[in-house]
Design an enzyme around this catalytic site. Structure first.
Site, PDB file in Angstrom:
ATOM      1  N   GLY A 136       0.807  -1.218   0.000  1.00 61.28           N
ATOM      2  CA  GLY A 136       0.000   0.000   0.000  1.00 61.28           C
ATOM      3  C   GLY A 136       0.835   1.260   0.000  1.00 61.28           C
ATOM      4  O   GLY A 136       0.368   2.316  -0.447  1.00 61.28           O
ATOM      5  N   GLU A 139       1.641   1.817  -3.557  1.00 63.36           N
ATOM      6  CA  GLU A 139       0.410   2.275  -4.205  1.00 63.36           C
ATOM      7  C   GLU A 139       0.108   3.735  -3.875  1.00 63.36           C
ATOM      8  O   GLU A 139      -0.398   4.476  -4.736  1.00 63.36           O
ATOM      9  CB  GLU A 139      -0.750   1.374  -3.793  1.00 63.36           C
ATOM     10  CG  GLU A 139      -0.647  -0.010  -4.430  1.00 63.36           C
ATOM     11  CD  GLU A 139      -1.716  -0.966  -3.968  1.00 63.36           C
ATOM     12  OE1 GLU A 139      -2.455  -1.476  -4.811  1.00 63.36           O
ATOM     13  OE2 GLU A 139      -1.801  -1.206  -2.733  1.00 63.36           O
ATOM     14  N   GLU A 159       2.102  -8.341  -2.014  1.00 63.84           N
ATOM     15  CA  GLU A 159       0.821  -8.924  -1.596  1.00 63.84           C
ATOM     16  C   GLU A 159       0.680 -10.390  -1.984  1.00 63.84           C
ATOM     17  O   GLU A 159       0.015 -11.156  -1.284  1.00 63.84           O
ATOM     18  CB  GLU A 159      -0.349  -8.116  -2.189  1.00 63.84           C
ATOM     19  CG  GLU A 159      -0.517  -6.722  -1.604  1.00 63.84           C
ATOM     20  CD  GLU A 159       0.283  -5.660  -2.331  1.00 63.84           C
ATOM     21  OE1 GLU A 159       0.026  -4.474  -2.099  1.00 63.84           O
ATOM     22  OE2 GLU A 159       1.181  -6.020  -3.129  1.00 63.84           O
TER      23      GLU A 159
END
Length: 285
Positions: A136, A139, A159
């Site tokens: 994340g 991201e 992930e």
């Protein structure tokens, strides 16, 4: 830049609005958001997302904010004899919040998340990356318009090692940024990507030594903050359209935006300042 105009701690996020000298209209600021969970390597949790979404709403409504810089808090000094925590932008999501959750549990969170809130900002955003930016965290950097990293930074989408895939837009933004093959490599391997490899792939715009990261980032942020705030929004909107529109439609959209700017006060101000070799005093319309 001058002293912080506002300084606030909102749970997992430290926010400072730094005045920009020479901005016009007067009062321009750079809003600096520091992910503030250093004991957890600034991992993103529900509090982080809530705070970021709140700040997105605030800066979108504040005409003084001209640019946003997102960074991670430095690690605290470890007690004597204890291992020092590494530097991190955001070392992923807080995995402890995933335990025992079903799709029904997580769907509302992921349908209203901080990644999309940052992505949808009309104002320019810069990720100032020092250390780990994983999952994340990567991201979140991809949701920013520009990424500047220190040479000790590391990126990645691990992930797959958890039996998951990126859920904050990583598959889509990586593919558009670095191409299908490289995006597949990053997502399917789950491997970490060094700062230099991230630069070579096109994940980041620039890599500098850690000591120069702040000055490099804020020099660029100040440069952007001194442009016409209205024209900056139009420019971002036009470039962003290239991600969604077929080429021929994008060219037409750009042309429409370009022509419309001839009806703005800032076009006249900018053109006359160029001809007179003077500084433009923008009005923001």
């Amino acid at each position: 830049m001058g002293d912080a105009r506002h300084a606030m701690v909102n749970g997992a996020l430290l926010v400072e609005d730094l005045p920009v000298e020479g901005s016009s209209p007067e009062g321009g600021t750079i809003s600096v958001w520091t992910l503030n969970r250093p004991e957890k390597l600034n991992a993103l949790n529900s509090d982080s997302h809530k705070a970021i979404k709140e700040q997105c709403l605030r800066v979108e409504a504040d005409d003084n904010v001209r640019c946003i810089v997102i960074r991670g808090a430095p690690p605290p000094e470890s007690p004597e004899g204890k291992r020092q925590k590494p530097v991190a932008f955001a070392a992923g999501a807080d995995i402890s919040e995933f335990v025992g959750k079903s799709s029904d549990d997580v769907r509302p969170f992921f349908e209203d998340n901080a990644w999309e809130a940052v992505w949808n900002l009309s104002k320019p955003t810069i990720a100032m990356v020092d250390g780990f930016a994983l999952g994340g965290g990567t991201e979140l950097t991809l949701c920013c318009d520009i990424r500047i990293a220190s040479d000790r930074s590391t990126f990645g989408q691990p992930e797959i090692n958890l039996g998951l895939i990126p859920g904050g837009g990583g598959t889509q933004r990586l593919c558009r940024l670095i191409g299908y093959g490289k995006a597949m490599e990053v997502v399917l391997s789950g491997d970490m990507v060094s700062a230099q490899d991230a630069l070579d792939m096109g994940i980041v715009n620039k890599v500098v030594v850690a000591e120069d990261l702040e000055s490099t980032t804020f020099t660029l942020a100040e440069t952007i903050a001194r442009k016409s705030p209205y024209t900056t929004k139009v420019a971002k909107r036009a470039v962003r359209a290239a991600l969604d529109l077929p080429f021929s439609e994008g060219v037409l959209m750009e042309r429409s935006e370009f022509v419309a700017l001839f009806d703005t006060e800032d076009k006249e101000i900018g053109v006359n300042a160029f001809l007179e070799r003077s500084e433009a005093d923008w009005v923001g319309r």
